[in-house]
Design an enzyme around this catalytic site. Structure first.
Site, short mmCIF file in Angstrom:
data_model
loop_
_atom_site.label_atom_id
_atom_site.label_comp_id
_atom_site.label_asym_id
_atom_site.label_seq_id
_atom_site.Cartn_x
_atom_site.Cartn_y
_atom_site.Cartn_z
N SER A 252 0.44 -1.13 0.01
CA SER A 252 0.16 -0.19 0.29
C SER A 252 0.26 1.12 -0.45
O SER A 252 0.45 2.37 -0.29
CB SER A 252 -0.54 0.01 1.23
OG SER A 252 0.02 -0.21 2.57
N ASN A 280 -4.74 -2.45 -1.36
CA ASN A 280 -4.94 -2.92 -0.39
C ASN A 280 -4.44 -3.94 -0.49
O ASN A 280 -5.51 -4.19 -1.24
CB ASN A 280 -6.17 -2.50 0.33
CG ASN A 280 -6.51 -3.19 1.74
OD1 ASN A 280 -5.63 -4.46 2.09
ND2 ASN A 280 -6.79 -2.27 2.99
N ALA A 281 -4.07 -4.85 0.17
CA ALA A 281 -3.74 -6.59 -0.30
C ALA A 281 -4.85 -7.60 0.24
O ALA A 281 -5.10 -8.05 -0.78
CB ALA A 281 -3.26 -6.83 1.18
N CYS A 341 4.44 -11.66 12.35
CA CYS A 341 4.88 -10.94 14.05
C CYS A 341 3.94 -10.46 14.65
O CYS A 341 4.63 -9.33 15.79
CB CYS A 341 5.97 -8.94 13.21
SG CYS A 341 5.17 -8.47 12.52
N1 SAH Z 1 8.05 -8.16 3.54
C1 SAH Z 1 8.81 -7.09 3.77
C2 SAH Z 1 8.66 -6.91 5.03
C3 SAH Z 1 7.24 -6.18 5.06
S1 SAH Z 1 6.78 -4.69 6.22
C4 SAH Z 1 10.46 -7.37 3.53
O1 SAH Z 1 10.80 -8.55 3.51
O2 SAH Z 1 11.17 -6.19 3.73
C5 SAH Z 1 4.93 -5.08 5.76
C6 SAH Z 1 4.47 -3.80 4.36
O3 SAH Z 1 3.34 -4.33 4.75
C7 SAH Z 1 4.97 -2.61 5.20
O4 SAH Z 1 5.77 -1.89 3.74
C8 SAH Z 1 2.96 -1.31 4.98
O5 SAH Z 1 3.67 -0.43 4.30
C9 SAH Z 1 2.44 -2.75 4.29
N2 SAH Z 1 1.02 -2.98 4.38
C10 SAH Z 1 0.31 -2.90 5.80
N3 SAH Z 1 -1.23 -3.02 5.49
C11 SAH Z 1 -1.16 -3.31 4.47
C12 SAH Z 1 -2.35 -3.54 3.45
N4 SAH Z 1 -3.32 -3.19 3.95
N5 SAH Z 1 -2.02 -3.72 2.38
C13 SAH Z 1 -0.67 -3.57 2.14
N6 SAH Z 1 0.90 -3.55 2.07
C14 SAH Z 1 0.29 -3.32 4.58
#
Ligand code: SAH
Length: 343
Positions: A252, A280-281, A341
């Site tokens: 996002s 949004n995922a 996490c």
């Molecule tokens: N996989 C990454 C770390 C992920 S941290 C790595 O290895 O570096 C989690 C991420 O999810 C963040 O960048 C945040 O912006 C994103 N995020 C949080 N909620 C979200 C949503 N509903 N849809 C899409 N992305 C989201």
């Protein structure tokens, strides 16, 4: 150790300690002297006043004490911290020292240093002090890290909300040595990442995922990969470097996606093989399922969905949803890398 204030715990607390659990919750405290301060070193005793462990005291937290050592005779002093640091670093093997690389050196409780995270980016150490005990001993810990590892700088990224549960404010900044550069380039095998230790998530990068990224890279050859909650694309980069046919990112944050494109360029990888969904995922996964898209590998690495007990049901539903959707998106024999996490 003689003359430490002694804290008596309940039989339930004793059972947890016997299993070597390093946390003593407030409900397991039977009696404690008045006036103990945040970070004080205490002896933990059973109902017969037998000392079981030495711990740090945290009056504000539900995790009221964290065990330094199960040896009641040990001294908590600079030499203690040096011993724990040396043991942790030895445990990281070759990753601890490789000069152009980065790795997590100290994993808090798992290394017998509750609440302390230390990541190494080349010769820069980045620390998080997340509990009252390590906060009290921060000066000694920084001294010992400096002597043991001879870094060029030690930088702090304790801008983490869990500190408030310990009654501690968020802090960042230089602890020792020279100001680190704005950008540090690190290598993980054949993949290079440019890291912003001041502004990136956590200590700048998800170094705790390094072993998983390396495994990911090996499995990605020829694969169509979906990297969900991708941030700056640690997994996406590993997949592209490993020869993935195509990588779809769902994230996002626009700036995280822009950063991924810069990392693709830095590595001389083909940007055509990367598709970025700034979305949004939850919604985007549903759309992909509806379109009957299929992937050889899906990675789900979401932020913490359960931040407190009251969020447990909603969080668990979130995990169920994304994992169920991911299964629908896998080809037969495909692989799901799934993380949480929430603690
Ligand atoms: N996989 C990454 C770390 C992920 S941290 C790595 O290895 O570096 C989690 C991420 O999810 C963040 O960048 C945040 O912006 C994103 N995020 C949080 N909620 C979200 C949503 N509903 N849809 C899409 N992305 C989201």
């Amino acid at each position: 150790m003689a003359d430490l204030p002694s804290v008596r715990i309940t039989p339930g607390g004793e059972r947890a300690l016997a299993r070597r659990h390093p946390w003593i919750f407030s409900g397991a405290i039977a009696a404690a002297p008045a006036g103990l301060a945040s970070g004080d070193t205490v002896a933990i005793c059973d109902s017969r006043r037998q000392a079981l462990a030495i711990a740090s005291w945290s009056p504000r937290s539900q995790i009221r004490a964290r065990v330094w050592t199960f040896d009641p005779q040990a001294a908590i002093d600079p030499a203690f911290f040096r011993g724990r640091i040396d043991r942790a670093v030895a445990g990281r093997g070759n990753n601890a020292a490789d000069p152009s690389g980065a790795c997590r050196l100290i994993y808090g409780e798992s290394d017998g240093l509750p609440g302390l995270i230390v990541d190494r980016y080349r010769d820069v150490l980045v620390c998080q002090f997340l509990a009252a005990g390590v906060e009290r001993w921060r000066g000694e810990i920084v001294d010992q890290l400096w002597e043991a590892l001879s870094p060029s700088s030690i930088y702090e990224r304790s801008d983490v909300d869990v500190r408030s549960k310990e009654g501690l404010a968020e802090v960042t900044g230089l602890l020792r040595g020279e100001e680190p550069p704005d950008r540090l380039e690190i290598a993980e095998g054949s993949v290079r990442f440019s890291v912003d230790i001041r502004g990136g998530h956590k200590t700048g990068f998800y170094l705790d995922q390094r072993p998983n990224r390396e495994r990911f890279l090996e499995l990605a050859r020829g694969a169509r990969v979906l990297d969900v909650f991708s941030y700056t694309g640690g997994f996406a980069l590993a997949a592209l470097a490993g020869g993935a046919e195509q990588v779809v990112q769902i994230e996002s944050s626009k700036s995280a996606l822009e950063e991924t494109r810069r990392q693709v360029e830095l590595n001389g990888l083909d940007p055509q093989r990367l598709i970025q969904n700034e979305d949004n995922a939850f919604g985007d996964l549903r759309r992909l399922v509806k379109e009957e898209q299929r992937f050889d590998i899906v990675v789900l690495d979401p932020p913490k969905f359960v931040t407190s007990r009251s969020k447990l049901d909603a969080g668990a539903r979130g995990y169920k949803d994304i994992n169920r959707l991911a299964f629908h998106l896998l080809r037969p024999g495909g692989l799901l890398f799934t993380f949480s996490c929430s603690g």
